[in-house]
Design a protein around this motif. Structure first.
Motif, mmCIF file in Angstrom:
data_model
loop_
_atom_site.group_PDB
_atom_site.id
_atom_site.type_symbol
_atom_site.label_atom_id
_atom_site.label_comp_id
_atom_site.label_asym_id
_atom_site.label_seq_id
_atom_site.Cartn_x
_atom_site.Cartn_y
_atom_site.Cartn_z
ATOM 1 N N PRO A 10 -9.117 -1.322 12.779
ATOM 2 C CA PRO A 10 -9.647 -1.656 11.575
ATOM 3 C C PRO A 10 -8.546 -2.656 10.994
ATOM 4 N N LEU A 80 -16.680 -9.865 7.691
ATOM 5 C CA LEU A 80 -16.931 -8.664 8.653
ATOM 6 C C LEU A 80 -18.180 -8.832 9.467
ATOM 7 N N ASP A 86 -14.023 -2.608 11.175
ATOM 8 C CA ASP A 86 -14.012 -2.179 9.866
ATOM 9 C C ASP A 86 -12.967 -2.383 9.172
ATOM 10 N N THR A 87 -12.944 -2.025 7.611
ATOM 11 C CA THR A 87 -11.816 -2.236 6.886
ATOM 12 C C THR A 87 -11.617 -0.852 5.989
ATOM 13 N N LEU A 102 -14.298 3.581 4.044
ATOM 14 C CA LEU A 102 -14.295 2.462 4.791
ATOM 15 C C LEU A 102 -15.582 1.404 4.379
ATOM 16 N N ILE A 103 -15.013 0.030 4.685
ATOM 17 C CA ILE A 103 -16.047 -1.122 4.279
ATOM 18 C C ILE A 103 -16.363 -1.711 5.519
ATOM 19 N N SER A 104 -17.703 -1.953 5.969
ATOM 20 C CA SER A 104 -18.204 -2.291 7.065
ATOM 21 C C SER A 104 -19.282 -3.387 6.883
ATOM 22 N N SER A 105 -19.645 -4.082 8.109
ATOM 23 C CA SER A 105 -20.667 -5.128 7.764
ATOM 24 C C SER A 105 -21.894 -4.729 7.362
ATOM 25 N N SER A 106 -22.155 -3.510 7.443
ATOM 26 C CA SER A 106 -23.467 -2.897 6.816
ATOM 27 C C SER A 106 -23.131 -2.520 5.433
ATOM 28 N N ARG A 107 -22.038 -2.175 5.026
ATOM 29 C CA ARG A 107 -21.625 -1.925 3.580
ATOM 30 C C ARG A 107 -20.601 -2.704 3.138
ATOM 31 N N PRO A 108 -20.661 -3.821 3.134
ATOM 32 C CA PRO A 108 -19.378 -4.803 2.580
ATOM 33 C C PRO A 108 -18.768 -4.685 1.347
ATOM 34 N N GLU A 128 -14.873 5.957 16.092
ATOM 35 C CA GLU A 128 -14.910 4.432 16.533
ATOM 36 C C GLU A 128 -13.624 4.302 17.389
#
Length: 313
Positions: A10, A80, A86-87, A102-108, A128
């Motif tokens: 990440p 993302l 993920d970040t 965690l920041i993801s493309s589904s929860r940016p 992951e």
């Protein structure tokens, strides 16, 4: 190329509160297939001058955020959606307390101050890492070819788990230090060896002492897991807990791989009930079953050569 075998590490954002209206920021993006994912940090604050530099295989940007009287409220990672990365965002308050998200493309977008997610961040990262670390997945899958019977499978998986937990812990706590590049190359070689063992049938070392060989490989793979965890970093105030959660996540990911693989074996086993009769039909089925082993050996051999050359180039 096959270099996608490198784990999807990440990106990491670390924010340290300086005072009510300013933050120190470190934003690290991993190198994937020789390129950086070109992610951008966006907040409700104003970013100061950015100082970029290459840190290992990552691009790191250091800068400060200056906020208005409302302080830091939102953190967003742009770009993302174009990557699997993920970040992980670590927020360190002026009192020294840390919290991770965690920041993801589904929860940016992260709303600062929101409640901590039910599943600890390091468990998610462990899952992951195993699932997206294609070399580790390939190792577990080839392992299933070698081991026969539930009792032996339990022994082999347990010995692999205990062994990689040991080296993961020792390396993460900096009690054992090894260069990551040779470790990654040897992980590729371990898959080649295991595929060859599976193709040898009942004549290989794994047949005689499968849990011993599995434990030796587990020690090696644990060092690989530790390399990924070093890129992510451990929270200063809860190193042991985060390490434990990351290891639990790896075990969950490993278990998911085993369950899915055994499920597919059961399905194809039923389909094989309609196999053609006679010696020729049996030979065809045997060839089909062995084909993935040749594929795994070729891919892992490529990884070994590629990663070995990368050490010297």
């Amino acid at each position: 190329g096959f270099s996608v075998a490198d784990e999807m590490r990440p990106s990491v954002v670390k924010l340290t509160k300086l005072d009510d209206q300013s933050w120190s920021v470190s934003f690290r993006q991993p190198q994937i297939n020789g390129r950086y994912p070109n992610l951008r940090l966006k907040t409700n604050c104003i970013a100061g001058e950015i100082t970029p530099f290459v840190n290992g295989a990552a691009l790191q940007e250091n800068f400060q955020l200056i906020c208005d009287s409302d302080g830091l409220r939102t953190i967003e990672i742009e770009g993302l959606e174009k990557t699997l990365v993920d970040t992980m965002v670590t927020i360190r308050g002026s009192d020294g307390e840390e919290e991770s998200h965690l920041i993801s493309s589904s929860r940016p977008v992260l709303n600062v101050g929101e409640s901590v997610p039910a599943v600890p961040v390091y468990i998610v990262l462990g899952v992951e890492h195993l699932i997206f670390g294609i070399d580790h997945v390939l190792f577990v899958l080839v392992l299933l070819y070698v081991v026969h019977g539930w009792k032996n499978l339990f022994k082999v998986i347990t010995s692999f788990t205990v062994a990689h937990s040991v080296t993961l812990g020792l390396s993460s706590l900096e009690l054992l230090t090894l260069a990551q590049a040779p470790v990654e190359a040897l992980i590729g070689l371990s898959i080649v060896f295991l595929a060859a063992e599976a193709l040898r049938g009942n004549k290989g070392y794994m047949t005689r002492a499968p849990w011993v060989v599995s434990a030796l490989f587990g020690l090696l793979h644990g060092l690989g897991f530790a390399g990924a965890l070093a890129e992510i970093g451990l929270p200063q105030d809860s190193v042991i807990v985060a390490l434990l959660f990351f290891n639990i996540g790896i075990e969950v990911g490993q278990l998911l791989v085993v369950i899915v693989a055994l499920g597919l074996v059961a399905v194809f086993g039923r389909l094989a009930g309609t196999k053609p009769s006679g010696v020729a039909g049996s030979q065809v089925l045997t060839s089909i079953v062995r084909m993935p082993l040749y594929g795994a050996g070729i891919i892992a051999g490529y990884w070994f050569v590629e990663r070995t050359l990368a050490i010297f180039i």
